[in-house]
Design an enzyme around this catalytic site. Sequence first.
Site, PDB file in Angstrom:
ATOM      1  CG  PHE A   1      -1.850   1.260   1.105  1.00 26.79           C
ATOM      2  CD1 PHE A   1      -2.993   1.234   0.318  1.00 26.79           C
ATOM      3  CD2 PHE A   1      -1.517   2.452   1.741  1.00 26.79           C
ATOM      4  CE1 PHE A   1      -3.797   2.362   0.175  1.00 26.79           C
ATOM      5  CE2 PHE A   1      -2.319   3.585   1.598  1.00 26.79           C
ATOM      6  CZ  PHE A   1      -3.458   3.537   0.823  1.00 26.79           C
TER       7      PHE A   1
ATOM      8  CG  ASP B   1       5.667   4.057   1.912  1.00 23.78           C
ATOM      9  OD1 ASP B   1       5.603   4.777   2.931  1.00 23.78           O
ATOM     10  OD2 ASP B   1       4.712   3.921   1.113  1.00 23.78           O
TER      11      ASP B   1
ATOM     12  CE  LYS C   1      -1.106   7.142   6.617  1.00 23.75           C
ATOM     13  NZ  LYS C   1      -0.748   5.962   5.850  1.00 23.75           N
TER      14      LYS C   1
HETATM   15  C1  LIG Z   1      -0.924   6.088   4.328  1.00 23.23           C
HETATM   16  C2  LIG Z   1       0.163   5.547   3.496  1.00 23.23           C
HETATM   17  C3  LIG Z   1       0.500   6.108   2.244  1.00 23.23           C
HETATM   18  C4  LIG Z   1      -0.313   7.211   1.615  1.00 23.23           C
HETATM   19  O1  LIG Z   1      -0.379   8.376   2.373  1.00 23.23           O
HETATM   20  P1  LIG Z   1      -1.541   9.447   2.089  1.00 23.23           P
HETATM   21  O2  LIG Z   1      -1.176  10.616   2.956  1.00 23.23           O
HETATM   22  O3  LIG Z   1      -2.833   8.805   2.487  1.00 23.23           O
HETATM   23  O4  LIG Z   1      -1.499   9.757   0.624  1.00 23.23           O
HETATM   24  C5  LIG Z   1       1.576   5.584   1.572  1.00 23.23           C
HETATM   25  N1  LIG Z   1       2.300   4.566   2.074  1.00 23.23           N
HETATM   26  C6  LIG Z   1       2.005   3.998   3.256  1.00 23.23           C
HETATM   27  C7  LIG Z   1       2.863   2.885   3.766  1.00 23.23           C
HETATM   28  C8  LIG Z   1       0.922   4.453   4.008  1.00 23.23           C
HETATM   29  O5  LIG Z   1       0.605   3.860   5.168  1.00 23.23           O
END
Ligand SMILES: *Cc1c(COP(=O)(O)O)cnc(C)c1O
Length: 408
Positions: free
Chosen positions: A150, A235, A264
Amino acid sequence: MKNQPPATLLNRTQEHIHLAETFGAHNYHPLPIVIERGQRVWVWDVEGKKYMDCLSAYSALNQGHCHPRLVAVAKQQVEKLTLTSRAFHNDRMGSFLQELAQLCRMEMVLPMNSGAEAVETAIKAARKWGYTKKGVEADKAEIIVFENNFHGRTTTIVGFSSEPQYRAGFGPFTPGFRIVPYGDLEAVRTAVGPNTVGVLVEPIQGEAGVVVPPEGFLRALRELCTAERVLLIADEIQTGLGRTGRLFCCEYEDVQPDMYIVGKALGGGFYPVSAVVAGQEILGVFQPGDHGSTFGGNPFACALAQEALRIIVEEKLSERAQEMGAYFMSRLREISSPHVREVRGKGLLIGVELKAESGPARPFCEKLMEKGLLCKETHQQVIRFAPPLVIEREEIDWAISRVQEVLA
Ligand SMILES: *Cc1c(COP(=O)(O)O)cnc(C)c1O
Protein backbone atom coordinates in the site's frame (compact mmCIF):
# COMPACT_ATOMS: atom_id res chain seq x y z
CA MET A 1 -33.85 16.01 -1.82
CA LYS A 2 -35.25 12.54 -1.84
CA ASN A 3 -35.28 10.11 1.07
CA GLN A 4 -34.52 12.79 3.64
CA PRO A 5 -35.94 11.80 7.01
CA PRO A 6 -37.46 14.65 9.04
CA ALA A 7 -34.63 16.28 10.99
CA THR A 8 -36.51 16.00 14.28
CA LEU A 9 -36.29 12.19 14.17
CA LEU A 10 -32.52 12.20 14.02
CA ASN A 11 -30.14 12.46 16.94
CA ARG A 12 -26.99 14.52 16.46
CA THR A 13 -24.91 11.54 15.38
CA GLN A 14 -27.43 10.44 12.79
CA GLU A 15 -27.81 14.00 11.54
CA HIS A 16 -24.08 14.35 10.83
CA ILE A 17 -23.89 10.91 9.24
CA HIS A 18 -26.94 11.65 7.12
CA LEU A 19 -25.37 14.84 5.76
CA ALA A 20 -22.02 13.14 5.10
CA GLU A 21 -23.68 10.30 3.24
CA THR A 22 -25.99 12.55 1.27
CA PHE A 23 -23.39 15.09 0.14
CA GLY A 24 -20.12 13.14 0.39
CA ALA A 25 -18.84 10.56 -2.06
CA HIS A 26 -19.04 7.08 -0.57
CA ASN A 27 -15.37 6.16 -0.88
CA TYR A 28 -15.15 5.18 2.83
CA HIS A 29 -17.21 2.97 5.15
CA PRO A 30 -16.62 4.60 8.56
CA LEU A 31 -17.79 3.25 11.89
CA PRO A 32 -20.99 5.08 12.92
CA ILE A 33 -19.41 7.56 15.35
CA VAL A 34 -19.06 11.33 14.90
CA ILE A 35 -16.05 12.74 16.72
CA GLU A 36 -15.93 16.35 17.81
CA ARG A 37 -13.00 16.61 20.22
CA GLY A 38 -9.69 14.88 20.94
CA GLN A 39 -6.93 14.92 23.55
CA ARG A 40 -3.93 12.56 23.72
CA VAL A 41 -5.32 9.02 23.21
CA TRP A 42 -8.95 10.01 23.82
CA VAL A 43 -11.71 11.38 21.62
CA TRP A 44 -15.28 12.48 22.38
CA ASP A 45 -18.26 12.11 20.07
CA VAL A 46 -21.06 14.63 19.52
CA GLU A 47 -23.15 12.90 22.22
CA GLY A 48 -20.35 13.46 24.75
CA LYS A 49 -19.28 9.80 24.90
CA LYS A 50 -15.55 9.15 25.37
CA TYR A 51 -13.52 6.65 23.36
CA MET A 52 -9.92 5.52 23.15
CA ASP A 53 -8.44 6.01 19.68
CA CYS A 54 -6.56 2.83 18.78
CA LEU A 55 -6.13 3.75 15.12
CA SER A 56 -4.38 7.14 15.40
CA ALA A 57 -5.53 8.10 11.90
CA TYR A 58 -3.45 5.24 10.47
CA SER A 59 -0.39 6.45 12.46
CA ALA A 60 -0.73 10.15 11.65
CA LEU A 61 -1.37 10.86 15.34
CA ASN A 62 1.73 9.36 16.94
CA GLN A 63 2.05 12.48 19.14
CA GLY A 64 -1.59 12.12 20.28
CA HIS A 65 -4.61 14.32 19.56
CA CYS A 66 -4.11 18.08 19.85
CA HIS A 67 -0.64 17.95 21.42
CA PRO A 68 -0.32 21.23 23.36
CA ARG A 69 3.08 22.05 21.82
CA LEU A 70 1.61 21.67 18.34
CA VAL A 71 -1.45 23.72 19.29
CA ALA A 72 0.88 26.52 20.41
CA VAL A 73 3.01 26.39 17.25
CA ALA A 74 -0.07 26.27 15.01
CA LYS A 75 -1.58 29.31 16.74
CA GLN A 76 1.66 31.29 16.52
CA GLN A 77 2.33 30.45 12.91
CA VAL A 78 -1.23 30.89 11.67
CA GLU A 79 -1.18 34.51 12.83
CA LYS A 80 2.16 35.21 11.18
CA LEU A 81 2.52 33.48 7.83
CA THR A 82 0.91 30.41 6.28
CA LEU A 83 1.80 30.19 2.61
CA THR A 84 4.29 31.73 0.23
CA SER A 85 4.55 29.06 -2.50
CA ARG A 86 8.02 27.97 -3.48
CA ALA A 87 8.32 30.97 -5.79
CA PHE A 88 9.83 32.64 -2.70
CA HIS A 89 11.77 31.41 0.31
CA ASN A 90 10.12 31.31 3.72
CA ASP A 91 11.75 31.54 7.14
CA ARG A 92 10.45 28.14 8.42
CA MET A 93 11.54 25.70 5.75
CA GLY A 94 15.34 25.56 5.89
CA SER A 95 15.81 24.63 9.52
CA PHE A 96 13.00 22.04 9.35
CA LEU A 97 14.62 20.37 6.34
CA GLN A 98 17.98 20.39 8.14
CA GLU A 99 16.50 18.69 11.23
CA LEU A 100 14.66 16.08 9.18
CA ALA A 101 17.74 15.30 7.05
CA GLN A 102 19.90 14.94 10.16
CA LEU A 103 17.40 12.67 11.91
CA CYS A 104 17.38 10.46 8.80
CA ARG A 105 21.18 10.64 8.45
CA MET A 106 20.65 11.88 4.91
CA GLU A 107 21.69 14.97 2.96
CA MET A 108 18.59 16.41 1.34
CA VAL A 109 14.82 16.65 1.68
CA LEU A 110 12.03 17.29 -0.82
CA PRO A 111 8.88 18.35 1.07
CA MET A 112 5.40 17.51 -0.23
CA ASN A 113 1.96 17.21 1.39
CA SER A 114 0.25 13.81 1.22
CA GLY A 115 1.99 10.47 1.47
CA ALA A 116 0.99 9.50 -2.05
CA GLU A 117 2.65 12.66 -3.40
CA ALA A 118 5.87 11.78 -1.64
CA VAL A 119 5.73 8.25 -3.10
CA GLU A 120 5.22 9.78 -6.55
CA THR A 121 8.20 12.05 -5.86
CA ALA A 122 10.37 9.07 -4.92
CA ILE A 123 9.34 7.25 -8.12
CA LYS A 124 10.27 10.29 -10.21
CA ALA A 125 13.58 10.70 -8.38
CA ALA A 126 14.48 7.01 -8.84
CA ARG A 127 13.62 7.07 -12.52
CA LYS A 128 15.54 10.24 -13.24
CA TRP A 129 18.48 8.92 -11.22
CA GLY A 130 18.32 5.76 -13.34
CA TYR A 131 18.45 7.69 -16.61
CA THR A 132 21.01 10.31 -15.62
CA LYS A 133 23.29 8.38 -13.23
CA LYS A 134 22.91 4.68 -13.96
CA GLY A 135 22.58 5.00 -17.75
CA VAL A 136 19.23 3.25 -18.16
CA GLU A 137 17.83 3.65 -21.67
CA ALA A 138 15.08 6.30 -21.98
CA ASP A 139 11.62 5.21 -20.75
CA LYS A 140 12.83 1.71 -19.77
CA ALA A 141 13.23 2.20 -16.01
CA GLU A 142 11.69 -0.46 -13.78
CA ILE A 143 10.82 -0.35 -10.10
CA ILE A 144 10.25 -3.52 -8.10
CA VAL A 145 7.32 -3.47 -5.66
CA PHE A 146 5.69 -6.12 -3.46
CA GLU A 147 2.42 -8.00 -3.44
CA ASN A 148 -0.14 -6.52 -1.04
CA ASN A 149 1.72 -3.22 -0.98
CA PHE A 150 0.00 0.00 0.00
CA HIS A 151 1.62 3.22 -1.15
CA GLY A 152 -1.39 5.50 -1.72
CA ARG A 153 -4.18 6.12 -4.17
CA THR A 154 -2.95 8.01 -7.23
CA THR A 155 -3.44 6.31 -10.60
CA THR A 156 0.26 5.44 -10.90
CA ILE A 157 0.36 3.98 -7.39
CA VAL A 158 -2.84 1.91 -7.63
CA GLY A 159 -1.53 0.70 -10.98
CA PHE A 160 1.12 -1.34 -9.15
CA SER A 161 -1.20 -2.49 -6.37
CA SER A 162 -2.11 -6.17 -6.24
CA GLU A 163 -5.46 -5.41 -4.58
CA PRO A 164 -8.20 -5.76 -7.22
CA GLN A 165 -10.52 -3.22 -5.54
CA TYR A 166 -7.86 -0.48 -5.55
CA ARG A 167 -7.43 -0.87 -9.33
CA ALA A 168 -10.80 -1.90 -10.73
CA GLY A 169 -12.21 0.75 -13.02
CA PHE A 170 -9.22 3.11 -12.80
CA GLY A 171 -6.99 1.94 -15.67
CA PRO A 172 -5.05 2.35 -17.90
CA PHE A 173 -2.04 2.34 -15.61
CA THR A 174 1.54 3.58 -15.68
CA PRO A 175 4.01 0.91 -16.87
CA GLY A 176 7.44 0.25 -15.35
CA PHE A 177 6.63 -1.72 -12.19
CA ARG A 178 7.21 -5.38 -11.35
CA ILE A 179 5.36 -7.01 -8.47
CA VAL A 180 7.04 -9.81 -6.49
CA PRO A 181 5.98 -11.65 -3.31
CA TYR A 182 6.70 -9.75 -0.07
CA GLY A 183 9.58 -11.15 1.94
CA ASP A 184 10.88 -13.24 -0.98
CA LEU A 185 14.47 -12.21 -1.64
CA GLU A 186 15.00 -14.71 -4.45
CA ALA A 187 12.00 -13.29 -6.28
CA VAL A 188 13.57 -9.82 -6.05
CA ARG A 189 16.90 -11.18 -7.26
CA THR A 190 15.20 -12.76 -10.28
CA ALA A 191 13.23 -9.60 -11.05
CA VAL A 192 16.28 -7.30 -11.00
CA GLY A 193 17.56 -6.49 -14.48
CA PRO A 194 19.73 -3.84 -16.14
CA ASN A 195 16.77 -1.42 -16.18
CA THR A 196 15.92 -1.77 -12.51
CA VAL A 197 16.31 1.58 -10.76
CA GLY A 198 14.62 0.93 -7.42
CA VAL A 199 12.97 -1.42 -4.96
CA LEU A 200 10.06 0.21 -3.14
CA VAL A 201 9.30 -1.49 0.18
CA GLU A 202 7.27 -1.06 3.35
CA PRO A 203 9.40 -2.40 6.26
CA ILE A 204 6.11 -3.74 7.68
CA GLN A 205 3.03 -3.87 5.46
CA GLY A 206 0.49 -1.94 7.52
CA GLU A 207 -2.58 -1.86 5.30
CA ALA A 208 -2.02 -5.47 4.21
CA GLY A 209 -2.75 -6.45 7.81
CA VAL A 210 0.46 -5.64 9.75
CA VAL A 211 2.58 -8.14 7.83
CA VAL A 212 6.11 -8.42 9.23
CA PRO A 213 8.67 -9.77 6.73
CA PRO A 214 11.06 -12.60 7.67
CA GLU A 215 13.94 -11.46 9.84
CA GLY A 216 16.93 -10.42 7.75
CA PHE A 217 14.81 -9.56 4.70
CA LEU A 218 15.51 -5.83 4.77
CA ARG A 219 19.22 -6.37 5.34
CA ALA A 220 19.39 -8.83 2.45
CA LEU A 221 17.47 -6.38 0.25
CA ARG A 222 19.98 -3.69 1.19
CA GLU A 223 22.88 -5.91 0.17
CA LEU A 224 21.22 -6.92 -3.08
CA CYS A 225 20.38 -3.32 -3.98
CA THR A 226 23.92 -2.19 -3.25
CA ALA A 227 25.42 -5.01 -5.32
CA GLU A 228 23.09 -4.36 -8.28
CA ARG A 229 23.22 -0.54 -8.05
CA VAL A 230 19.51 -0.28 -7.41
CA LEU A 231 17.96 2.27 -5.03
CA LEU A 232 16.38 0.92 -1.86
CA ILE A 233 13.31 3.08 -1.24
CA ALA A 234 11.73 2.64 2.20
CA ASP A 235 8.13 3.79 2.49
CA GLU A 236 8.08 4.58 6.21
CA ILE A 237 4.98 6.74 5.99
CA GLN A 238 3.20 4.42 8.45
CA THR A 239 6.09 2.58 10.13
CA GLY A 240 8.35 5.60 10.61
CA LEU A 241 8.63 8.36 13.22
CA GLY A 242 8.58 6.06 16.21
CA ARG A 243 5.55 3.87 15.48
CA THR A 244 7.36 0.51 15.48
CA GLY A 245 9.64 1.20 18.43
CA ARG A 246 12.50 2.76 16.47
CA LEU A 247 12.55 6.13 14.73
CA PHE A 248 12.51 4.11 11.50
CA CYS A 249 11.56 0.45 11.24
CA CYS A 250 14.62 -0.12 8.97
CA GLU A 251 16.81 0.47 12.04
CA TYR A 252 15.82 -2.95 13.41
CA GLU A 253 18.10 -4.44 10.75
CA ASP A 254 20.66 -1.62 10.73
CA VAL A 255 19.53 -0.76 7.24
CA GLN A 256 20.04 2.70 5.79
CA PRO A 257 17.90 2.94 2.65
CA ASP A 258 18.78 5.22 -0.26
CA MET A 259 15.49 7.06 0.18
CA TYR A 260 13.10 7.41 3.06
CA ILE A 261 9.51 8.37 2.34
CA VAL A 262 7.82 9.94 5.38
CA GLY A 263 4.41 11.44 5.97
CA LYS A 264 1.49 10.91 8.34
CA ALA A 265 2.94 11.69 11.83
CA LEU A 266 5.31 14.22 10.25
CA GLY A 267 2.36 16.62 10.38
CA GLY A 268 1.62 15.76 14.02
CA GLY A 269 -2.00 15.06 13.15
CA PHE A 270 -2.54 18.72 12.29
CA TYR A 271 -1.79 19.06 8.66
CA PRO A 272 -0.61 16.91 5.74
CA VAL A 273 3.18 17.01 5.55
CA SER A 274 5.26 14.44 3.68
CA ALA A 275 8.79 14.28 2.37
CA VAL A 276 11.36 12.29 0.48
CA VAL A 277 14.71 12.21 2.26
CA ALA A 278 17.82 11.03 0.39
CA GLY A 279 21.38 11.77 -0.68
CA GLN A 280 22.47 14.62 -2.92
CA GLU A 281 23.28 12.05 -5.63
CA ILE A 282 19.56 11.21 -5.81
CA LEU A 283 17.54 14.33 -4.94
CA GLY A 284 20.14 16.36 -6.82
CA VAL A 285 18.62 15.06 -10.07
CA PHE A 286 15.78 17.58 -9.75
CA GLN A 287 16.41 20.85 -11.55
CA PRO A 288 14.27 23.98 -11.07
CA GLY A 289 10.93 23.33 -12.75
CA ASP A 290 11.23 19.51 -12.83
CA HIS A 291 8.83 18.90 -9.96
CA GLY A 292 6.86 20.84 -7.38
CA SER A 293 3.77 21.45 -5.31
CA THR A 294 2.00 24.71 -4.43
CA PHE A 295 1.71 23.81 -0.75
CA GLY A 296 4.87 21.67 -0.37
CA GLY A 297 7.30 23.22 2.11
CA ASN A 298 4.88 25.94 3.20
CA PRO A 299 5.74 27.76 6.44
CA PHE A 300 2.71 26.48 8.36
CA ALA A 301 3.54 22.87 7.44
CA CYS A 302 7.25 23.31 8.21
CA ALA A 303 6.64 24.93 11.60
CA LEU A 304 4.31 22.11 12.61
CA ALA A 305 6.50 19.33 11.23
CA GLN A 306 9.60 20.67 12.95
CA GLU A 307 7.76 20.67 16.29
CA ALA A 308 6.21 17.25 15.52
CA LEU A 309 9.72 15.82 15.04
CA ARG A 310 11.05 17.47 18.20
CA ILE A 311 8.18 15.99 20.21
CA ILE A 312 9.01 12.49 18.92
CA VAL A 313 12.66 12.91 19.93
CA GLU A 314 12.24 14.83 23.21
CA GLU A 315 9.33 12.76 24.54
CA LYS A 316 11.22 9.59 23.51
CA LEU A 317 8.19 8.34 21.61
CA SER A 318 10.14 5.60 19.79
CA GLU A 319 11.30 4.15 23.11
CA ARG A 320 7.77 4.48 24.50
CA ALA A 321 6.36 2.67 21.45
CA GLN A 322 8.81 -0.15 22.01
CA GLU A 323 8.04 -0.51 25.72
CA MET A 324 4.26 0.02 25.52
CA GLY A 325 4.03 -2.06 22.34
CA ALA A 326 5.74 -5.02 23.97
CA TYR A 327 3.37 -4.71 26.93
CA PHE A 328 0.26 -4.35 24.72
CA MET A 329 1.26 -7.32 22.58
CA SER A 330 2.02 -9.56 25.56
CA ARG A 331 -1.35 -8.68 27.14
CA LEU A 332 -3.12 -9.40 23.82
CA ARG A 333 -1.38 -12.77 23.59
CA GLU A 334 -2.59 -13.65 27.10
CA ILE A 335 -6.21 -13.29 26.05
CA SER A 336 -7.81 -16.67 25.73
CA SER A 337 -10.09 -16.41 22.70
CA PRO A 338 -11.54 -18.90 20.23
CA HIS A 339 -11.24 -16.24 17.51
CA VAL A 340 -7.58 -15.20 17.52
CA ARG A 341 -5.24 -16.79 14.99
CA GLU A 342 -2.17 -14.61 15.53
CA VAL A 343 -0.99 -11.46 17.29
CA ARG A 344 1.89 -9.78 15.46
CA GLY A 345 3.65 -6.47 14.91
CA LYS A 346 6.42 -4.26 16.23
CA GLY A 347 6.18 -1.45 18.74
CA LEU A 348 2.69 0.03 18.70
CA LEU A 349 1.82 -1.27 15.23
CA ILE A 350 -0.07 -4.41 16.19
CA GLY A 351 -2.34 -6.68 14.20
CA VAL A 352 -4.66 -9.30 15.65
CA GLU A 353 -5.57 -11.77 12.93
CA LEU A 354 -8.84 -13.59 13.44
CA LYS A 355 -9.54 -17.14 12.36
CA ALA A 356 -11.32 -17.52 9.03
CA GLU A 357 -14.26 -19.27 10.73
CA SER A 358 -14.74 -16.28 13.06
CA GLY A 359 -15.91 -14.20 10.09
CA PRO A 360 -14.75 -10.69 9.17
CA ALA A 361 -13.17 -8.35 11.71
CA ARG A 362 -15.67 -5.53 11.17
CA PRO A 363 -18.37 -6.75 13.62
CA PHE A 364 -15.67 -7.12 16.29
CA CYS A 365 -14.61 -3.50 15.64
CA GLU A 366 -18.26 -2.42 15.99
CA LYS A 367 -18.51 -4.21 19.34
CA LEU A 368 -15.23 -2.64 20.49
CA MET A 369 -16.64 0.76 19.53
CA GLU A 370 -19.71 0.16 21.68
CA LYS A 371 -17.33 -0.51 24.57
CA GLY A 372 -15.41 2.71 23.90
CA LEU A 373 -12.46 1.44 21.88
CA LEU A 374 -11.95 2.69 18.33
CA CYS A 375 -10.17 0.23 16.04
CA LYS A 376 -10.46 -0.44 12.35
CA GLU A 377 -10.31 -3.71 10.53
CA THR A 378 -7.78 -4.07 7.76
CA HIS A 379 -8.06 -6.70 5.07
CA GLN A 380 -11.19 -8.39 6.44
CA GLN A 381 -9.53 -10.59 9.01
CA VAL A 382 -7.19 -8.31 10.95
CA ILE A 383 -7.89 -5.80 13.73
CA ARG A 384 -5.15 -3.19 13.90
CA PHE A 385 -4.19 -1.71 17.28
CA ALA A 386 -2.11 1.42 16.79
CA PRO A 387 -2.85 3.95 19.54
CA PRO A 388 -0.99 7.26 19.86
CA LEU A 389 2.54 6.62 21.17
CA VAL A 390 1.84 8.69 24.29
CA ILE A 391 -0.41 5.93 25.64
CA GLU A 392 0.15 4.92 29.30
CA ARG A 393 0.30 1.44 30.77
CA GLU A 394 -3.02 1.90 32.67
CA GLU A 395 -4.67 2.95 29.43
CA ILE A 396 -3.46 -0.24 27.77
CA ASP A 397 -4.96 -2.20 30.69
CA TRP A 398 -8.25 -0.36 30.11
CA ALA A 399 -8.14 -1.29 26.41
CA ILE A 400 -7.22 -4.91 27.11
CA SER A 401 -10.19 -5.47 29.39
CA ARG A 402 -12.50 -4.29 26.55
CA VAL A 403 -10.72 -6.43 23.97
CA GLN A 404 -11.00 -9.39 26.33
CA GLU A 405 -14.79 -8.96 26.62
CA VAL A 406 -15.23 -8.77 22.84
CA LEU A 407 -12.86 -11.56 21.83
CA ALA A 408 -13.73 -14.03 24.61
C1 LIG B 1 -0.92 6.09 4.33
C2 LIG B 1 0.16 5.55 3.50
C3 LIG B 1 0.50 6.11 2.24
C4 LIG B 1 -0.31 7.21 1.62
O1 LIG B 1 -0.38 8.38 2.37
P1 LIG B 1 -1.54 9.45 2.09
O2 LIG B 1 -1.18 10.62 2.96
O3 LIG B 1 -2.83 8.81 2.49
O4 LIG B 1 -1.50 9.76 0.62
C5 LIG B 1 1.58 5.58 1.57
N1 LIG B 1 2.30 4.57 2.07
C6 LIG B 1 2.01 4.00 3.26
C7 LIG B 1 2.86 2.88 3.77
C8 LIG B 1 0.92 4.45 4.01
O5 LIG B 1 0.61 3.86 5.17
